[in-house]
Write an enzyme that holds these catalytic residues in place. Structure first.
Site, PDB file in Angstrom:
ATOM      1  N   CYS A  84      45.724  54.896  16.613  1.00 45.66           N
ATOM      2  CA  CYS A  84      44.797  54.920  15.576  1.00 45.66           C
ATOM      3  C   CYS A  84      43.837  53.706  15.467  1.00 45.66           C
ATOM      4  O   CYS A  84      42.716  53.861  15.027  1.00 45.66           O
ATOM      5  CB  CYS A  84      45.237  55.056  14.289  1.00 45.66           C
ATOM      6  SG  CYS A  84      46.224  57.000  14.370  1.00 45.66           S
ATOM      7  N   CYS A 207      46.688  64.039   2.912  1.00 46.95           N
ATOM      8  CA  CYS A 207      46.658  63.778   4.535  1.00 46.95           C
ATOM      9  C   CYS A 207      45.420  63.658   5.075  1.00 46.95           C
ATOM     10  O   CYS A 207      44.344  64.640   4.605  1.00 46.95           O
ATOM     11  CB  CYS A 207      47.457  64.841   5.063  1.00 46.95           C
ATOM     12  SG  CYS A 207      49.162  65.256   4.510  1.00 46.95           S
ATOM     13  N   SER A 208      44.903  62.989   5.885  1.00 51.75           N
ATOM     14  CA  SER A 208      43.703  62.926   6.693  1.00 51.75           C
ATOM     15  C   SER A 208      43.543  64.335   7.672  1.00 51.75           C
ATOM     16  O   SER A 208      44.373  64.979   7.819  1.00 51.75           O
ATOM     17  CB  SER A 208      43.374  61.789   7.422  1.00 51.75           C
ATOM     18  OG  SER A 208      44.518  61.436   8.254  1.00 51.75           O
ATOM     19  N   ILE A 210      42.230  66.417  11.036  1.00 45.88           N
ATOM     20  CA  ILE A 210      42.357  66.467  12.575  1.00 45.88           C
ATOM     21  C   ILE A 210      40.898  66.672  12.955  1.00 45.88           C
ATOM     22  O   ILE A 210      40.247  68.027  12.634  1.00 45.88           O
ATOM     23  CB  ILE A 210      43.267  67.513  12.988  1.00 45.88           C
ATOM     24  CG1 ILE A 210      44.834  67.228  12.663  1.00 45.88           C
ATOM     25  CG2 ILE A 210      43.310  67.975  14.359  1.00 45.88           C
ATOM     26  CD1 ILE A 210      45.921  68.035  12.801  1.00 45.88           C
ATOM     27  N   LYS A 329      39.991  60.871   5.118  1.00 45.22           N
ATOM     28  CA  LYS A 329      40.401  61.881   4.303  1.00 45.22           C
ATOM     29  C   LYS A 329      39.494  62.955   4.209  1.00 45.22           C
ATOM     30  O   LYS A 329      39.765  64.298   4.130  1.00 45.22           O
ATOM     31  CB  LYS A 329      40.971  61.177   2.767  1.00 45.22           C
ATOM     32  CG  LYS A 329      41.307  62.332   2.088  1.00 45.22           C
ATOM     33  CD  LYS A 329      42.565  62.953   2.020  1.00 45.22           C
ATOM     34  CE  LYS A 329      42.825  63.945   1.661  1.00 45.22           C
ATOM     35  NZ  LYS A 329      42.333  65.175   2.415  1.00 45.22           N
ATOM     36  N   HIS A 333      39.139  62.063  10.770  1.00 38.15           N
ATOM     37  CA  HIS A 333      40.025  61.107  11.579  1.00 38.15           C
ATOM     38  C   HIS A 333      39.987  61.352  13.161  1.00 38.15           C
ATOM     39  O   HIS A 333      41.080  61.645  13.538  1.00 38.15           O
ATOM     40  CB  HIS A 333      41.165  60.577  10.879  1.00 38.15           C
ATOM     41  CG  HIS A 333      42.058  59.677  11.617  1.00 38.15           C
ATOM     42  ND1 HIS A 333      41.628  58.791  12.310  1.00 38.15           N
ATOM     43  CD2 HIS A 333      43.546  59.599  11.642  1.00 38.15           C
ATOM     44  CE1 HIS A 333      42.717  57.856  12.635  1.00 38.15           C
ATOM     45  NE2 HIS A 333      43.880  58.628  12.306  1.00 38.15           N
TER      46      HIS A 333
END
Lengths: 388, 388
Positions: A84, A207-208, A210, A329, A333
Site C-alpha cells: 500500500c 474499513c477502506s 476496494i 475510507k 484505496h
C-alpha cells in the site's frame, strides 16, 4: 545534498468500481490533466509507473505497458512495489533519480484495478502481502491485523468504538464533497457505529474501500521548475521506516514503530516539527489506523488521539486537518494509486483548489503525507512546503 | 551532479533448482558473504529487495519479508520490479537515493524462485510480462519473441544457426568454470547446433535457464567508501532505455532501440566509448539476444556480430570478453537476481577473483552490464570503473 525537487503538476482519475476502464485507461485518465497543462510526453525524461499487486490483472512488468499506452514508450521507466506504500515508494525512488541529476523531470503514476475480482478474492490477494508461510495460512488478513490493533488500543487506553465511528463520519463528510471519491456519501454516527461487523471490533464503516483508480504527479529539479509552474510544492522531508513482519514481533500494537521512525526522519530532513504541519493525508486503511497515525506523527500524545477526534481538531478548520478529501475510507484505496493521490490532494489544498470552501483548508504552508504498507512493515512520510 | 557512488561488496547464492531453499533463504545466502566481510545490518541504511514475478511464490510485497528475514526489518526498504531488468532497475533506484544523499549505504538484493512450478507454468508466468490483452492471448511467449528476432536477423544478414550455437558453446565453456552456475557443463558445437527445437530457429541450447537464486551488492557514497573497501568499483555510467511494447510497433527486429539509447546514455555519462570497455555482461536470455547486444552496445557494426563470434573475440582473452561467468545461458536466469549477478561478476573480475585463470580477464578497468526486460521494453546499461 543534491538538487531540490518540487511537485509541479498532478492528475487524478475518478476512483470507484471502474468497470468502464482497463488499467492502462485509468493511467491515461490520470495523466490527461497533466498533459492538458502543457506537460506533454516530450517534456518528461523518465517515469515510475507502478501498481502494487499483479494478481488483480495478471499483468506483470506493467510499467512497459503503461509507458506504451500513454506515449512514454521511448523513455526510461520502472515499477516500484511496496504494497500500500507503492505510490510514495515510487515517489521516493523518483525523487532520488531527479535530485541526483539522472533526470530533470519525472512522471510518477500509481494505479490499481481491484474490482474485476470478488471482494473475497481481493482480500485474499491483499493478504498475500503478508507472510505467505507464517501468517496467511493461519487466516491473518488485513482486517484481522488491524482488529488486533484496535482491540489492544481499547484495552490499553479504555477507548470505546464511538471514536472510530466519528473518524468514519468525518471521512465520509469530506468524501461527499470530493468528485473523485469512490463512495461520496455522508454517513451518520449511528450508521457508522452500528454497522455490520467485519472483524470485531471493526465494522463495515471502519474499513477502506476496494477501489479502481490512478493518480499521477510530475516532479522536477529546481532549475527546471519555472518552466512548468509558478506554484511549485517543494519536497522538503522524506522519511521511510520499517517494522517487523509479524505483529507478534513488535514491542507495541498501539503504535507502528516504522511510522514513528519515518516521521522523525521526515521532520528532521524538513527542519520542522509536527506542530508546523497545516494538513495531513494519513493512511486510514482502517479507522484505527488513522487514530494511531495521529499519535505516531506527533499530532497527539500516545493515548490522546481520541481527544483530537472528540474536539473535531481533525476537521478542515481544526488544529490539524486530516484526510479532508475523504481518505482511503470514502475516497477509496486503489493500492498503488493511494500514496500519489494523497500527494495530489496536498498540492490541491496548497493551491486553494479544493472543490468546495467547506473542505478547503486555509493557508497551507506545510503538508504531510503518511502512507503505510501491510500492517506497518513499511511506511513513507513526506513533508511538502509551499513554494510561493 | 550529486555524490559519486561505488559498489563496495557483493554476494551470490548458488544458482540452480534450489528445492532446498525458500526465497528468503536464498536472500540470506546472497547476503551472508557481505555480512562475513564485516558489513553487518547496522551499517546498512536502507535496501532495495526485489524479485520480478510474484506469481512464482504468491508472495506480494516481499521486500518486507526479506528485510525481516535478513535482519533489516527496522530499515527502510522497497521492491523494484521491471521484469528481467529488475536487478539493474533496483540498482538505478538505489543509486539515486544514495547519490542524492538520502542514504549513505544501501543493500541491493535481487532474487527469484522459479522452480516450484513446471517449466510450462514458469514460461506462462514469464509471458505475463508481455501485454496480457494483445500478445499473450495470441500465444506470444518469450521464445517466440526472440525466435522472430533470430529469423529476421538470419533473413537480413544471411546468418546461419551455427553462429548462435557458438555463442552457446562459449557460455557453457565458462559456466563450467563457475561454481555458482546452474548448469556448469561444457557443450559441444554439435550438441548446441543440433538440439531439439524450442521455437524455430531457436533450439534448446539457445534458451536460458529457469533458475532459482539470489545476488546482492552493497553501494556506498564516496565519503563512506573507505570504511568498507580499498577496492571500490565506481558507478560512472547509467543509461536506461525503453522500446515499444509490441515488436510490430518497432522500426527494427535486428536491434533493440531501447538498448541503443541506454548504451549511448551510459557511455556519455561515463565519458567513455564502446572501445574502452574491457568486459561486458550482456543479457543473453537467448543466444540471439547476446548477438544483438554486441551490435547495440557498439562492439560490432550492425550485421557484423557474427564475425566477432567467429573470431572468438568474445572470449576471456579476446577483444571484448562477454559473459565469461556462463551468462544467463549456463549460469542461469533467476529473473530478479540476474542484473545484480552481472554486477557481482564485474566486481569479481575487476578484483581478479574469478575462480579460474582460464576465465579471469586481464586488467579490467571498465566493465559494462547490459540488462534487458521483456523483449526489449526496458533496458539498463551500467558502466563501472575500477577505483584502485
Amino acid at each position: 545534498m543534491a538538487r531540490k525537487v518540487a511537485v509541479v503538476a498532478g492528475g487524478h482519475s475518478k476512483f470507484g468500481k471502474r468497470y468502464d476502464a482497463t488499467m492502462r485507461e485509468l493511467c491515461a485518465e490520470a495523466y490527461k490533466p497533466i498533459y492538458d497543462e502543457g506537460i506533454s510526453q516530450d517534456k518528461i525524461d523518465a517515469s515510475v509507473l507502478s501498481y502494487a499487486a499483479s494478481q488483480f490483472t495478471g499483468q506483470g512488468a506493467g510499467s512497459a505497458l503503461i509507458a506504451d499506452y500513454i506515449g512514454l514508450h521511448d523513455k526510461p521507466h520502472l515499477r516500484v512495489e511496496s504494497a500500500c506504500t507503492t505510490g510514495t515508494a515510487s515517489l521516493r525512488a523518483a525523487w532520488g533519480m531527479v535530485s541526483a541529476g539522472l533526470y530533470d523531470v519525472m512522471l510518477v503514476l500509481g494505479v490499481e484495478q481491484m474490482n474485476r475480482v470478488s471482494s473475497a478474492t481481493a482480500t485474499e490477494y491483499m493478504s498475500q502481502a503478508g507472510d505467505m508461510r507464517w501468517e496467511y495460512p493461519f487466516g491473518i488478513s488485513f482486517p484481522a491485523f488491524y482488529a488486533l490493533m484496535a482491540s489492544r488500543y481499547m484495552s490499553e487506553y479504555g477507548m470505546e468504538h464511538d471514536i472510530l465511528a466519528k473518524i468514519a463520519v468525518k471521512s465520509h463528510h469530506y468524501g461527499a464533497q470530493n468528485p473523485k471519491a469512490h463512495l461520496p456519501k455522508e454517513v451518520s454516527f449511528e450508521e457508522a457505529n452500528n454497522a455490520i461487523p467485519i472483524c470485531r471490533p471493526l465494522n463495515l464503516y471502519d474499513c477502506s474501500l476496494i477501489t479502481d483508480g490512478a493518480a499521477a504527479v510530475v516532479i522536477a529539479a529546481e532549475e527546471r521548475v519555472k518552466e512548468f509552474t509558478d506554484q511549485p510544492m517543494w519536497i522538503t522531508g522524506i522519511g521511510a521506516g520499517a517494522s517487523s513482519m509479524m505483529i507478534q514481533d513488535r514491542s507495541t500494537l498501539t503504535s507502528i514503530p516504522g511510522a514513528k521512525r519515518a516521521a522523525q526522519a521526515a521532520y528532521k530532513m524538513a527542519g520542522v516539527e509536527s506542530k508546523d504541519i497545516d494538513m495531513a493525508q494519513v493512511h486510514d486503511c482502517f479507522t484505527i489506523a488513522e487514530l494511531i497515525a495521529y499519535e505516531d506523527l506527533g499530532f497527539a500524545e500516545p493515548g490522546k488521539g481520541p481527544e483530537l477526534v472528540e474536539n473535531k481538531e481533525n476537521y478542515h478548520d481544526g488544529r490539524i486537518p486530516v484526510n479532508v478529501d475523504g481518505g482511503l475510507k470514502s475516497k477509496g484505496h486503489p493500492l498503488g494509486a493511494t500514496g500519489v493521490s494523497m500527494t495530489y490532494e496536498v498540492l490541491k489544498q496548497m493551491k486553494g483548489e479544493a472543490e468546495n470552501p467547506t473542505r478547503q483548508i486555509d493557508d497551507v504552508k506545510h503538508g504531510l503525507v503518511h502512507n503505510v504498507g501491510q500492517s506497518g512493515q513499511f511506511v513513507n512520510v513526506f513533508i511538502y512546503e509551499r513554494g510561493w
